[in-house]
Design a protein around this motif. Structure first.
Motif, PDB file in Angstrom:
ATOM      1  N   SER A 161     -18.647 -25.989 -17.121  1.00  0.00           N
ATOM      2  CA  SER A 161     -18.904 -25.782 -15.607  1.00  0.00           C
ATOM      3  C   SER A 161     -18.548 -27.209 -14.820  1.00  0.00           C
ATOM      4  O   SER A 161     -18.340 -28.092 -15.659  1.00  0.00           O
ATOM      5  CB  SER A 161     -20.475 -25.917 -15.479  1.00  0.00           C
ATOM      6  N   ASN A 162     -18.093 -26.868 -13.847  1.00  0.00           N
ATOM      7  CA  ASN A 162     -17.516 -28.041 -12.963  1.00  0.00           C
ATOM      8  C   ASN A 162     -18.594 -28.927 -12.708  1.00  0.00           C
ATOM      9  O   ASN A 162     -18.410 -30.337 -12.496  1.00  0.00           O
ATOM     10  CB  ASN A 162     -17.347 -27.465 -11.508  1.00  0.00           C
ATOM     11  N   GLU A 163     -19.854 -28.444 -12.834  1.00  0.00           N
ATOM     12  CA  GLU A 163     -21.028 -29.398 -12.663  1.00  0.00           C
ATOM     13  C   GLU A 163     -21.185 -30.520 -13.729  1.00  0.00           C
ATOM     14  O   GLU A 163     -21.446 -31.945 -13.688  1.00  0.00           O
ATOM     15  CB  GLU A 163     -22.453 -28.731 -12.439  1.00  0.00           C
ATOM     16  N   GLU A 164     -20.967 -29.950 -15.140  1.00  0.00           N
ATOM     17  CA  GLU A 164     -20.891 -30.545 -16.054  1.00  0.00           C
ATOM     18  C   GLU A 164     -19.905 -31.662 -16.251  1.00  0.00           C
ATOM     19  O   GLU A 164     -19.992 -32.620 -16.494  1.00  0.00           O
ATOM     20  CB  GLU A 164     -20.902 -29.816 -17.480  1.00  0.00           C
TER      21      GLU A 164
ATOM     22  N   ASN B 148     -20.390 -17.720 -14.858  1.00  0.00           N
ATOM     23  CA  ASN B 148     -19.609 -18.499 -15.756  1.00  0.00           C
ATOM     24  C   ASN B 148     -17.942 -18.212 -15.944  1.00  0.00           C
ATOM     25  O   ASN B 148     -17.367 -17.075 -15.364  1.00  0.00           O
ATOM     26  CB  ASN B 148     -20.116 -17.722 -17.257  1.00  0.00           C
ATOM     27  N   PHE B 149     -17.121 -19.113 -16.392  1.00  0.00           N
ATOM     28  CA  PHE B 149     -15.831 -18.926 -16.488  1.00  0.00           C
ATOM     29  C   PHE B 149     -15.221 -19.280 -17.905  1.00  0.00           C
ATOM     30  O   PHE B 149     -15.802 -20.276 -18.423  1.00  0.00           O
ATOM     31  CB  PHE B 149     -15.011 -19.783 -15.363  1.00  0.00           C
ATOM     32  N   LYS B 150     -14.422 -18.516 -18.525  1.00  0.00           N
ATOM     33  CA  LYS B 150     -13.826 -18.602 -19.709  1.00  0.00           C
ATOM     34  C   LYS B 150     -12.452 -19.569 -19.320  1.00  0.00           C
ATOM     35  O   LYS B 150     -11.763 -19.108 -18.570  1.00  0.00           O
ATOM     36  CB  LYS B 150     -13.242 -17.443 -20.360  1.00  0.00           C
ATOM     37  N   ILE B 151     -12.359 -20.677 -19.780  1.00  0.00           N
ATOM     38  CA  ILE B 151     -11.289 -21.684 -19.816  1.00  0.00           C
ATOM     39  C   ILE B 151     -10.442 -21.542 -21.042  1.00  0.00           C
ATOM     40  O   ILE B 151     -11.021 -22.053 -22.115  1.00  0.00           O
ATOM     41  CB  ILE B 151     -11.476 -23.046 -19.529  1.00  0.00           C
ATOM     42  N   TYR B 152      -9.205 -21.180 -20.908  1.00  0.00           N
ATOM     43  CA  TYR B 152      -8.256 -21.426 -21.880  1.00  0.00           C
ATOM     44  C   TYR B 152      -7.309 -22.361 -21.943  1.00  0.00           C
ATOM     45  O   TYR B 152      -6.656 -22.607 -20.821  1.00  0.00           O
ATOM     46  CB  TYR B 152      -7.388 -20.084 -22.232  1.00  0.00           C
ATOM     47  N   VAL B 153      -7.333 -23.456 -22.982  1.00  0.00           N
ATOM     48  CA  VAL B 153      -6.392 -24.497 -22.673  1.00  0.00           C
ATOM     49  C   VAL B 153      -4.869 -24.380 -23.261  1.00  0.00           C
ATOM     50  O   VAL B 153      -4.825 -24.095 -24.666  1.00  0.00           O
ATOM     51  CB  VAL B 153      -7.043 -25.654 -23.442  1.00  0.00           C
ATOM     52  N   ASN B 154      -4.097 -24.636 -22.694  1.00  0.00           N
ATOM     53  CA  ASN B 154      -2.507 -24.554 -23.204  1.00  0.00           C
ATOM     54  C   ASN B 154      -2.077 -25.971 -23.410  1.00  0.00           C
ATOM     55  O   ASN B 154      -2.439 -27.219 -22.883  1.00  0.00           O
ATOM     56  CB  ASN B 154      -1.925 -23.771 -22.045  1.00  0.00           C
ATOM     57  N   GLN B 155      -0.994 -26.168 -24.302  1.00  0.00           N
ATOM     58  CA  GLN B 155      -0.639 -27.194 -24.796  1.00  0.00           C
ATOM     59  C   GLN B 155       0.439 -27.706 -23.610  1.00  0.00           C
ATOM     60  O   GLN B 155       1.047 -26.778 -23.006  1.00  0.00           O
ATOM     61  CB  GLN B 155       0.164 -27.146 -26.087  1.00  0.00           C
ATOM     62  N   PRO B 156       0.600 -28.888 -23.197  1.00  0.00           N
ATOM     63  CA  PRO B 156       1.686 -29.582 -22.376  1.00  0.00           C
ATOM     64  C   PRO B 156       2.877 -28.991 -22.869  1.00  0.00           C
ATOM     65  O   PRO B 156       3.361 -29.170 -24.224  1.00  0.00           O
ATOM     66  CB  PRO B 156       1.309 -30.973 -22.281  1.00  0.00           C
TER      67      PRO B 156
ATOM     68  N   GLY C  79      -7.329 -15.416 -27.107  1.00  0.00           N
ATOM     69  CA  GLY C  79      -7.676 -16.798 -28.037  1.00  0.00           C
ATOM     70  C   GLY C  79      -8.721 -17.641 -27.814  1.00  0.00           C
ATOM     71  O   GLY C  79      -9.954 -17.108 -27.626  1.00  0.00           O
ATOM     72  N   VAL C  80      -8.715 -18.692 -28.373  1.00  0.00           N
ATOM     73  CA  VAL C  80      -9.990 -19.586 -28.074  1.00  0.00           C
ATOM     74  C   VAL C  80     -10.220 -20.131 -26.747  1.00  0.00           C
ATOM     75  O   VAL C  80      -9.272 -20.750 -25.841  1.00  0.00           O
ATOM     76  CB  VAL C  80      -9.793 -21.076 -29.046  1.00  0.00           C
ATOM     77  N   PHE C  81     -11.524 -20.118 -26.460  1.00  0.00           N
ATOM     78  CA  PHE C  81     -11.791 -20.618 -25.123  1.00  0.00           C
ATOM     79  C   PHE C  81     -12.811 -21.359 -24.975  1.00  0.00           C
ATOM     80  O   PHE C  81     -13.571 -21.620 -25.945  1.00  0.00           O
ATOM     81  CB  PHE C  81     -11.960 -19.330 -24.179  1.00  0.00           C
ATOM     82  N   VAL C  82     -13.260 -22.107 -23.738  1.00  0.00           N
ATOM     83  CA  VAL C  82     -14.259 -22.882 -23.723  1.00  0.00           C
ATOM     84  C   VAL C  82     -14.970 -22.513 -22.409  1.00  0.00           C
ATOM     85  O   VAL C  82     -14.672 -22.180 -21.509  1.00  0.00           O
ATOM     86  CB  VAL C  82     -13.724 -24.336 -23.418  1.00  0.00           C
TER      87      VAL C  82
ATOM     88  N   HIS D 162      -6.010 -21.807 -18.068  1.00  0.00           N
ATOM     89  CA  HIS D 162      -5.901 -20.400 -17.672  1.00  0.00           C
ATOM     90  C   HIS D 162      -7.389 -20.062 -17.690  1.00  0.00           C
ATOM     91  O   HIS D 162      -8.123 -20.044 -18.491  1.00  0.00           O
ATOM     92  CB  HIS D 162      -5.160 -19.284 -18.511  1.00  0.00           C
ATOM     93  N   VAL D 163      -8.022 -19.757 -16.358  1.00  0.00           N
ATOM     94  CA  VAL D 163      -9.440 -19.503 -16.198  1.00  0.00           C
ATOM     95  C   VAL D 163      -9.656 -17.966 -15.821  1.00  0.00           C
ATOM     96  O   VAL D 163      -8.911 -17.557 -14.943  1.00  0.00           O
ATOM     97  CB  VAL D 163     -10.038 -20.315 -15.040  1.00  0.00           C
ATOM     98  N   VAL D 164     -10.618 -17.311 -16.300  1.00  0.00           N
ATOM     99  CA  VAL D 164     -11.077 -16.153 -16.180  1.00  0.00           C
ATOM    100  C   VAL D 164     -12.510 -15.974 -15.915  1.00  0.00           C
ATOM    101  O   VAL D 164     -13.422 -16.501 -16.701  1.00  0.00           O
ATOM    102  CB  VAL D 164     -10.643 -15.216 -17.458  1.00  0.00           C
ATOM    103  N   ARG D 165     -12.898 -15.313 -15.001  1.00  0.00           N
ATOM    104  CA  ARG D 165     -14.267 -15.258 -14.541  1.00  0.00           C
ATOM    105  C   ARG D 165     -15.086 -14.185 -15.843  1.00  0.00           C
ATOM    106  O   ARG D 165     -14.485 -13.373 -16.099  1.00  0.00           O
ATOM    107  CB  ARG D 165     -14.500 -14.418 -13.393  1.00  0.00           C
ATOM    108  N   ASN D 166     -16.261 -14.868 -16.142  1.00  0.00           N
ATOM    109  CA  ASN D 166     -16.777 -13.884 -17.097  1.00  0.00           C
ATOM    110  C   ASN D 166     -18.498 -13.959 -16.551  1.00  0.00           C
ATOM    111  O   ASN D 166     -19.159 -14.740 -16.675  1.00  0.00           O
ATOM    112  CB  ASN D 166     -16.889 -14.794 -18.292  1.00  0.00           C
TER     113      ASN D 166
END
Length: 342
Positions: free
Chosen positions: A68-71, A105-113, A62-65, A97-101
């Motif tokens: 970074s933690n620094e940002e 880098n990490f891909k972050i997938y955002v789920n709806q509450p 799906g869509v990811f972002v 949901h976080v996947v190492r890339n």
């Protein structure tokens, strides 16, 4: 331009009302809610690019972002370690949901509450309220929206509603008019308490004052260890907090941890669950050692203090390792600081 229209033209970082209303997320801090909102807003940007034939931020999941933690730390004005802790909390809740890339880098997938259950009393009942003027005269008011937020053609409220209600119950010292003219007040002298009951009440008061820092189980162990003696119970608590204070002071001597929010959380009962839950086990082991080696231990107070101090140091170290992404240098520095036998 009205105040409302001027406000609507500004840019905002929205927070999903389900994060506040749904009990499943009640343990999340305000910083965690803000971090999730940043992820969600960035996801909308990624989705926009995908809709305009730019598949850079879309894969089979799906869509990811990329965020970074620094940002995030710079935006939220907190430490990188705290962002790491907040991100872990969001993962546990299923909000991201976080996947190492690659290596960094990490891909972050955002789920709806999750939607707030229908049987839950809403903390933000006006969250879906619309400020648009009603188009019809006979509008239906949502039962979940408070009356003072319901859209009506004309609504008149007292200038100070609380004062208006209070005026009906106004009682002055001059007239002593309470409306209970038939009430009779009997002045009874309290019966003197026996010394045993008085000491038990004092111990109860001591436990109550510390209830926000110690668990019920810990309070029970202290009662047994001290035989419900107020003097001994207070001395034991003083020893516990003295041991914790020594560990705290040792940790804060390091420039790495001196002003770090993670170190503050690690050294407080209110935020370090490892310390809170482990204290009962430490008191149990102290009780067992005192029972088995009663004739061997010469200085019982010293033995108890050293044991409690070492437990506090271990709890601080475990909390930081479990909740934060520490570098190898940080781990070495922490291990040396928490080693009191060196």
């Amino acid at each position: 331009m009205t105040m409302l229209s001027a406000t609507q033209n500004r840019a905002f970082l929205p927070i999903n009302a389900d994060l506040i209303n749904n009990p499943a997320y009640q343990h999340l801090s305000n910083d965690a809610l803000m971090l999730y909102s940043l992820y969600q807003q960035r996801q909308q940007v990624s989705a926009y690019h995908a809709d305009n034939d730019n598949p850079t931020f879309v894969d089979e999941q799906g869509v990811f972002v990329y965020f970074s933690n620094e940002e995030a730390a710079k935006i939220l004005r907190i430490s990188v370690r705290k962002v790491s802790s907040l991100r872990s909390a969001l993962i546990k809740c299923g909000l991201i949901h976080v996947v190492r890339n690659g290596l960094k880098n990490f891909k972050i997938y955002v789920n709806q509450p999750q939607e707030t259950p229908a049987d839950v009393e809403l903390i933000l009942p006006w969250a879906n309220f619309s400020f648009e003027k009603p188009q019809v005269t006979n509008t239906q008011v949502d039962a979940n929206v408070p009356a003072d937020f319901a859209p009506t053609e004309k609504q008149i409220l007292p200038i100070n509603q609380s004062n208006s209600k209070q005026s009906k119950l106004n009682i002055t010292s001059e007239t002593n008019e309470s409306g209970l003219k038939d009430s009779v007040v009997i002045d009874e002298q309290p019966k003197p308490k026996d010394p045993v009951s008085l000491e038990k009440t004092a111990v109860d008061s001591l436990m109550n004052r510390l209830s926000n820092m110690i668990s019920t189980q810990v309070a029970g162990r202290v009662r047994i260890l001290t035989n419900n003696s107020y003097k001994e119970a207070k001395a034991l608590f003083d020893m516990i907090f003295k041991a914790k204070s020594q560990v705290t002071n040792r940790l804060f001597t390091s420039p790495t941890w001196m002003y770090d929010d993670a170190a503050t959380k690690a050294t407080r009962f209110e935020t370090n669950n490892v310390m809170t839950k482990g204290l009962e086990s430490a008191l149990l082991r102290i009780s067992e050692a005192l029972f088995k080696q009663n004739n061997v231990i010469k200085n019982k107070e010293r033995f108890m203090y050293v044991y409690l101090r070492n437990f506090m140091a271990s709890a601080v170290q475990n909390f930081l390792n479990d909740n934060y992404e520490l570098s190898e240098d940080d781990q070495i520095d922490l291990k040396l600081l928490m080693n009191f036998s060196a």
